[in-house]
Design a protein around this motif. Structure first.
Motif, PDB file in Angstrom:
ATOM      1  N   SER A  61      23.388  20.938  63.011  1.00 44.27           N
ATOM      2  CA  SER A  61      23.182  20.691  61.710  1.00 44.27           C
ATOM      3  C   SER A  61      21.892  21.163  61.104  1.00 44.27           C
ATOM      4  O   SER A  61      21.551  21.695  59.954  1.00 44.27           O
ATOM      5  N   GLY A  64      21.329  24.552  59.544  1.00 47.42           N
ATOM      6  CA  GLY A  64      21.792  24.510  58.384  1.00 47.42           C
ATOM      7  C   GLY A  64      21.014  23.899  57.348  1.00 47.42           C
ATOM      8  O   GLY A  64      20.909  24.213  56.246  1.00 47.42           O
ATOM      9  N   ILE A  65      20.542  22.673  57.764  1.00 48.18           N
ATOM     10  CA  ILE A  65      19.909  22.006  56.938  1.00 48.18           C
ATOM     11  C   ILE A  65      18.563  22.431  56.451  1.00 48.18           C
ATOM     12  O   ILE A  65      18.114  22.665  55.266  1.00 48.18           O
ATOM     13  N   GLY A  68      19.455  25.295  54.068  1.00 47.95           N
ATOM     14  CA  GLY A  68      19.566  24.730  52.916  1.00 47.95           C
ATOM     15  C   GLY A  68      18.194  24.300  51.747  1.00 47.95           C
ATOM     16  O   GLY A  68      18.248  24.600  50.623  1.00 47.95           O
ATOM     17  N   ILE A  71      16.638  27.715  51.118  1.00 52.75           N
ATOM     18  CA  ILE A  71      17.363  28.496  49.900  1.00 52.75           C
ATOM     19  C   ILE A  71      16.965  27.674  48.686  1.00 52.75           C
ATOM     20  O   ILE A  71      16.862  28.518  47.378  1.00 52.75           O
ATOM     21  N   ASP A  91      25.805  29.193  65.237  1.00 46.14           N
ATOM     22  CA  ASP A  91      26.896  29.545  64.094  1.00 46.14           C
ATOM     23  C   ASP A  91      26.122  29.457  62.644  1.00 46.14           C
ATOM     24  O   ASP A  91      26.088  30.505  61.962  1.00 46.14           O
ATOM     25  N   GLN A  92      25.129  28.701  62.596  1.00 42.52           N
ATOM     26  CA  GLN A  92      24.245  28.540  61.318  1.00 42.52           C
ATOM     27  C   GLN A  92      23.274  29.824  61.446  1.00 42.52           C
ATOM     28  O   GLN A  92      23.178  30.399  60.248  1.00 42.52           O
ATOM     29  N   ASN A  95      26.239  33.209  61.112  1.00 40.58           N
ATOM     30  CA  ASN A  95      26.948  33.171  60.157  1.00 40.58           C
ATOM     31  C   ASN A  95      26.339  32.769  58.867  1.00 40.58           C
ATOM     32  O   ASN A  95      27.015  32.691  57.536  1.00 40.58           O
ATOM     33  N   GLY A  96      24.848  32.108  58.948  1.00 37.66           N
ATOM     34  CA  GLY A  96      24.616  31.791  57.547  1.00 37.66           C
ATOM     35  C   GLY A  96      23.063  32.183  57.280  1.00 37.66           C
ATOM     36  O   GLY A  96      22.882  33.091  56.563  1.00 37.66           O
ATOM     37  N   PHE A 100      22.855  35.092  54.443  1.00 39.96           N
ATOM     38  CA  PHE A 100      22.790  34.677  53.036  1.00 39.96           C
ATOM     39  C   PHE A 100      22.196  35.778  52.073  1.00 39.96           C
ATOM     40  O   PHE A 100      22.587  35.938  51.196  1.00 39.96           O
ATOM     41  N   GLU A 102      21.661  38.910  52.181  1.00 38.79           N
ATOM     42  CA  GLU A 102      22.314  40.015  52.039  1.00 38.79           C
ATOM     43  C   GLU A 102      23.657  39.753  51.219  1.00 38.79           C
ATOM     44  O   GLU A 102      24.105  40.492  50.242  1.00 38.79           O
ATOM     45  N   MET A 103      24.309  38.928  51.916  1.00 33.77           N
ATOM     46  CA  MET A 103      25.834  38.814  51.365  1.00 33.77           C
ATOM     47  C   MET A 103      25.732  38.144  50.017  1.00 33.77           C
ATOM     48  O   MET A 103      26.843  38.118  49.159  1.00 33.77           O
ATOM     49  N   TYR A 104      24.678  37.544  49.737  1.00 34.50           N
ATOM     50  CA  TYR A 104      24.879  36.833  48.310  1.00 34.50           C
ATOM     51  C   TYR A 104      23.883  37.814  47.452  1.00 34.50           C
ATOM     52  O   TYR A 104      23.514  37.510  46.332  1.00 34.50           O
TER      53      TYR A 104
END
Lengths: 335, 307
Positions: A61, A64-65, A68, A71, A91-92, A95-96, A100, A102-104
């Motif tokens: 986690s 990802g935290i 976040g 961002i 995963d983070q 895949n994150g 973020f 480029e895909m956003y």
């Protein structure tokens, strides 16, 4: 300069906290008096209790935290206790964090620094001794920086924190306790030094003063002293001149100093502490056969760990990890 | 907590989502679209009922693969979404994200189950630092409860008192796997040992969702602490496009609780028909505009870059 690399790192963290109020440090066991498992974060929680967050053991986690937070305008530095634990965050990471921006469509940025100690030779055994940064090489949009004992750790960390994109900051575990071998008057231990421009420089060391070296040895992180010891041994015993290139950024690669060196030497050895299959040397070899085919007089030789675990017992660990003799043997095949 | 929103307005919001998603399924069925999509047909009461309490300027929504309803309810941007799914340059992410990787303003989605919960937790941490009155709302499904990071984050959100509203839309099926084969014990009770307030409702009535979500959002905003809201609902269509393995009789029974049907008696028929006609006209206009938007990426001639 006599401070140890970990002290340089700690001093840089303090400077960063003093000058930026958007930076936060998160990770496990960060609080004083402990200050992180390798003491790199010592003294921070006492001065900035609101900006040092000690966490549960939840790496999956935490990546990802931290993303976040980044961002939403913070500049987190995530301290991972052992680089081996990056595996928990993949995963983070894949895949994150790496996707973020480029895909956003550039609507967000992820100014995150992940600090991770890597490498063996401390007897910590198979799950606490690896050099896993090769798994990050090739992940698009990530920057992977490797602090070696030839680098200015503080400058590297400042540059990482100043980046608007995610930086994985790989710290050489065995360098923590050593003083950085920084150039004085343009030399380290009698070797001429040049550094490439940019925030994460490659440190180039040449026995001949960049005149007539016979082999290029490209390395990074905890493998750098092995490469340098081997180059020194070859120089003193066999009068073989080499250029040792210690990269500060291992992904994406800046090939320019390598091709520049190869244009003079025509021979390349790569030295990494991780396994060579699908690794640092493999990527460099693939790239230079394209850029420097006409310069290469020999096949590229890659030196790294044996395939398999990194055993705990010191004698077995030494057998698994690349040695000075391995590098000397590789150079002897080329010159 | 009450918000000033009429049944007619709630109907309008749900109907616009429904209409767009039916159009998407048609476009995929006819081969006009490629790729994937996941509709929330049958679940619209959750998106509309929860997000009615959120402020797009101040609050944050983090969503998952089944995100269209959340996106439209929060950002009111049918054109940006449709163009995105159609792979057009005017899509909300210029065609790079597609159906399940949307970002606009304070709205973010990602397509990996569970991974969005840590992201939302970190956002809640940042917002608590910088603002102090934000609500970060993350939508998950019952399938997401298989991911360990959900529980790591319930723990940390409680430990650090973060303004995180976790909305679990429990449609009792994860792709093709029924809940009984994936979830042990009680869903809402999972929050309790972490010290996280929770409540569970089984309803497709948007008025009930509105009330339940109002209390949850007010709690998170006031206490700056997490809340776990479970909304049991019905997914009336396939997980994605055509992968529904359920008995049609079972789906037909659920369709009787379609949130549009449930809400319809709360407004005059004439008004309802007017709302539907307006929404249909709007979608026709938006779809035509999206069709006019240039296709993204056609200038690219090869997939691999030689090196």
């Amino acid at each position: 300069m006599s401070t140890r690399c970990v002290e340089d790192l700690n001093a840089a963290l303090v400077e960063i906290f003093e000058t930026r109020d958007d930076v936060e440090l998160i990770g496990e066991d960060l609080l004083d008096p402990y200050g992180g498992a390798f003491n790199a974060s010592k003294g921070l929680s006492e001065r900035w209790p609101d900006r040092v967050l000690t966490t549960p053991i939840s790496e999956a986690s935490l990546f990802g935290i931290a993303a976040g937070m980044a961002i939403r305008g913070r500049r987190p530095i995530l301290e991972i206790m052992f680089g081996d634990f990056l595996a928990l965050g993949f995963d983070q990471i894949v895949n994150g964090i790496s996707k973020f921006r480029e895909m956003y469509d550039d609507q967000v940025s992820v100014p995150l620094v992940v600090r991770a100690p890597m490498g063996g030779r401390r007897g910590y055994g198979p799950t606490h001794s690896q050099s896993l940064e090769k798994l990050l090489i090739g992940v698009p949009n990530l920057t992977v920086v490797a602090a070696s004992e030839f680098h200015d750790w503080g400058a590297l960390l400042h540059a990482a924190v100043d980046s608007d994109d995610p930086v994985f900051f790989i710290e050489s575990k065995i360098a923590y306790g050593k003083p950085a071998r920084r150039p004085a008057g343009g030399y380290v231990d009698g070797w001429a030094v040049r550094e490439t421009p940019g925030p994460f420089p490659a440190v180039r060391l040449s026995a001949s003063g960049f005149a007539d070296d016979q082999v290029t040895i490209v390395t990074y992180g905890p493998a750098a002293p092995i490469a340098m010891d081997a180059a020194t041994e070859m120089l003193l015993e066999d009068e073989v001149f080499s250029e040792v290139l210690v990269l500060g950024r291992v992904h994406p690669l800046d090939l320019a100093p390598i091709t520049d060196s190869l244009a003079r030497t025509g021979a390349l050895v790569t030295v990494e502490e991780g396994g060579v299959t699908g690794g640092f040397g493999a990527e460099i070899a693939a790239q230079v056969q394209s850029t420097s085919w006409s310069d290469l007089r020999h096949p590229v030789v890659r030196i790294g760990a044996r395939d398999g675990i990194i055993p705990s017992a010191p004698g077995l660990e030494d057998e698994a990890l690349p040695s000075v003799a391995d590098v000397v043997g590789a150079v002897e095949r080329l010159v | 907590m009450t918000v000033d929103v009429t049944p007619a307005e709630l109907y309008r919001r749900m109907y616009r989502i429904r209409l767009l998603e039916e159009r998407l399924l048609d476009l995929f069925a006819t081969g006009a679209l490629v790729g994937t999509t996941h509709t929330c047909i049958g679940q619209e009461a959750n998106a509309v009922g929860v997000i009615a309490h959120l402020d797009p300027e101040r609050d944050i929504v983090v969503s998952n693969h089944r995100c269209h309803g959340h996106y439209i309810a929060f950002q009111d941007d049918i054109f940006g979404l449709l163009a995105e799914v159609m792979g057009r340059v005017d899509g909300v992410c210029s065609g790079k994200g597609g159906s399940q990787h949307l970002c606009s303003g304070n709205f973010y989605t990602n397509g990996v189950q569970g991974s969005i919960v840590p992201l939302a937790t970190g956002m809640a941490m940042a917002e608590k630092r910088t603002h102090g009155d934000t609500v970060v709302c993350v939508f998950i499904g019952d399938g997401t409860l298989g991911q360990g990071v959900v529980y790591e984050c319930l723990n940390m959100a409680s430990l650090w008192r973060l303004p995180l509203l976790v909305v679990c839309e429990d449609n009792r099926i994860a792709q093709t796997t029924p809940r009984a084969l994936a979830i042990a014990g009680d869903v809402a009770a999972r929050a309790t040992p972490f010290g996280v307030e929770s409540a569970a409702y089984a309803t497709t009535d948007v008025l009930e969702v509105l009330d339940a979500a109002g209390a949850a959002v007010e709690y998170v905003r006031r206490e700056q602490a997490p809340y776990f809201l479970v909304l049991e609902t019905h997914r009336l269509r396939a997980h994605s496009k055509s992968d529904d393995t359920r008995d049609p009789v079972e789906i037909a029974a659920m369709a009787a609780e379609d949130p549009l049907l449930v809400l319809a008696p709360h407004l005059p028929d004439a008004e309802r028909r007017e709302i539907e006609a307006e929404a249909e006209a709007e979608l026709a206009e938006v779809a035509a505009a999206a069709e006019r938007s240039p296709v993204a990426g056609r200038s690219v001639t090869g997939a691999g870059a030689p090196s």
